[in-house]
Design a protein around this motif. Structure first.
Motif, PDB file in Angstrom:
ATOM      1  N   THR A  95       0.775  -1.243   0.075  1.00  0.00           N
ATOM      2  CA  THR A  95      -0.201   0.205  -0.098  1.00  0.00           C
ATOM      3  C   THR A  95       0.879   1.195   0.083  1.00  0.00           C
ATOM      4  OG1 THR A  95      -0.018  -0.012   2.395  1.00  0.00           O
ATOM      5  CG2 THR A  95      -1.796  -1.281   1.390  1.00  0.00           C
ATOM      6  N   GLN A  96       2.225   0.983   0.295  1.00  0.00           N
ATOM      7  CA  GLN A  96       3.151   2.082   0.086  1.00  0.00           C
ATOM      8  C   GLN A  96       3.312   2.830  -1.281  1.00  0.00           C
ATOM      9  OE1 GLN A  96       4.064   3.528   3.110  1.00  0.00           O
ATOM     10  NE2 GLN A  96       2.654   2.081   4.093  1.00  0.00           N
ATOM     11  N   SER A  97       4.179   3.909  -1.404  1.00  0.00           N
ATOM     12  CA  SER A  97       4.618   4.526  -2.798  1.00  0.00           C
ATOM     13  C   SER A  97       5.608   3.278  -3.306  1.00  0.00           C
ATOM     14  CB  SER A  97       5.434   5.869  -2.592  1.00  0.00           C
ATOM     15  OG  SER A  97       6.570   5.460  -2.135  1.00  0.00           O
ATOM     16  N   LEU A  98       5.360   3.540  -4.601  1.00  0.00           N
ATOM     17  CA  LEU A  98       6.357   2.520  -5.455  1.00  0.00           C
ATOM     18  C   LEU A  98       7.967   2.678  -5.091  1.00  0.00           C
ATOM     19  CD1 LEU A  98       6.647   0.768  -7.782  1.00  0.00           C
ATOM     20  CD2 LEU A  98       7.137   2.626  -9.445  1.00  0.00           C
ATOM     21  N   GLU A  99       8.342   3.765  -4.602  1.00  0.00           N
ATOM     22  CA  GLU A  99       9.742   3.834  -4.316  1.00  0.00           C
ATOM     23  C   GLU A  99      10.157   3.207  -2.840  1.00  0.00           C
ATOM     24  OE1 GLU A  99      13.080   7.300  -2.520  1.00  0.00           O
ATOM     25  OE2 GLU A  99      11.333   7.765  -3.366  1.00  0.00           O
ATOM     26  N   ILE A 100       8.914   3.081  -1.866  1.00  0.00           N
ATOM     27  CA  ILE A 100       9.188   2.351  -0.855  1.00  0.00           C
ATOM     28  C   ILE A 100       9.002   0.918  -1.118  1.00  0.00           C
ATOM     29  CG2 ILE A 100       8.048   1.899   1.402  1.00  0.00           C
ATOM     30  CD1 ILE A 100       7.641   4.852   1.707  1.00  0.00           C
ATOM     31  N   GLU A 149      15.913  -4.503  -0.463  1.00  0.00           N
ATOM     32  CA  GLU A 149      16.409  -4.989   0.858  1.00  0.00           C
ATOM     33  C   GLU A 149      16.230  -6.185   1.480  1.00  0.00           C
ATOM     34  OE1 GLU A 149      15.407  -1.543   3.521  1.00  0.00           O
ATOM     35  OE2 GLU A 149      16.711  -0.149   2.373  1.00  0.00           O
ATOM     36  N   LEU A 150      14.821  -6.678   1.453  1.00  0.00           N
ATOM     37  CA  LEU A 150      14.310  -8.146   1.854  1.00  0.00           C
ATOM     38  C   LEU A 150      15.439  -8.903   1.002  1.00  0.00           C
ATOM     39  CD1 LEU A 150      12.844 -10.003   3.689  1.00  0.00           C
ATOM     40  CD2 LEU A 150      11.087  -9.805   2.031  1.00  0.00           C
ATOM     41  N   GLY A 180      18.071 -11.362  -5.442  1.00  0.00           N
ATOM     42  CA  GLY A 180      19.200 -10.256  -5.030  1.00  0.00           C
ATOM     43  C   GLY A 180      20.472 -10.554  -4.131  1.00  0.00           C
ATOM     44  N   HIS A 181      20.921 -11.771  -4.388  1.00  0.00           N
ATOM     45  CA  HIS A 181      22.159 -11.987  -3.578  1.00  0.00           C
ATOM     46  C   HIS A 181      23.498 -11.237  -4.075  1.00  0.00           C
ATOM     47  CE1 HIS A 181      25.043 -14.448  -1.759  1.00  0.00           C
ATOM     48  NE2 HIS A 181      25.568 -14.891  -2.791  1.00  0.00           N
TER      49      HIS A 181
END
Length: 198
Positions: A95-100, A107-108, A194-195
């Motif tokens: 539900t956040q902005s695309l950037e977030i 990061e995850l 994303g390793h």
């Protein structure tokens, strides 16, 4: 040795529940690596040797009935011992902005890759098999303090119904100890999540 090429049913089915209610059950106990195979040879708890040879892209599930002896009222039933799974919920992040969203997911993925944890993404949830102690995995997640992300640990058997067969194999097969790991698992999971190769 008895060759088994198909599953007769599952203990969760009403018809089989009634049949097995007073039957003698001989368990074929499988760990999570064996449960992903469609071909294997193993002895049951009652010392009966069975050879499993199922169709490609199929595997055994907890409660699968392999042999039914109507006259003797006995059955051979699969019992899987799957480890727990960490379920990471990204629903609030969506539900956040695309950037977030992008930053949090990156990061995850980077955090999971650094830990060499295999993962399967399904909708807004990420499934990660227990590869080390649950307390350590919880500590890693809390250390990163991902905003909007929640996680919990659930039994592996509870997760399987939500996954396709190839996702189940990827999830549990990818959690193999190093001595069992296959090179394709390493490449599939590290690149997809994303390793960092540093």
């Amino acid at each position: 040795m008895i060759l088994i090429e198909q599953v007769l049913g599952n203990t969760k089915e009403v018809l089989w529940k009634q049949k097995l209610d007073s039957a003698r059950i001989d368990w074929l106990v499988l760990d999570q690596w064996e449960a992903q195979k469609n071909r294997l040879r193993k002895r049951t708890s009652g010392d009966l040797e069975v050879a499993i040879s199922l169709d490609r892209n199929t595997h055994l599930h907890d409660g699968d009935i392999l042999i039914w002896d109507e006259a003797g009222s006995s059955a051979v039933v699969v019992k899987t011992e799957l480890k727990s799974v960490m379920v990471i919920d990204l629903g609030n992040v969506a539900t956040q902005s695309l950037e977030i969203i992008l930053r949090t997911c990156f990061e995850l993925g980077h955090a999971l890759g650094n830990q060499h944890w295999p993962a399967v993404v399904k909708g807004s949830k990420v499934f990660v098999p227990l590869t080390i102690d649950q307390k350590v995995m919880s500590s890693v997640m809390r250390t990163h303090d991902f905003s909007g992300i929640t996680f919990e640990f659930v039994p592996g058997e509870d997760v399987i119904p939500y996954l396709a067969p190839h996702e189940t194999r990827r999830l549990f097969g990818g959690a193999e100890p190093a001595s069992h790991a296959h090179p394709d698992h390493v490449h599939t999971h590290t690149h997809a999540h994303g390793h960092s190769h540093s």
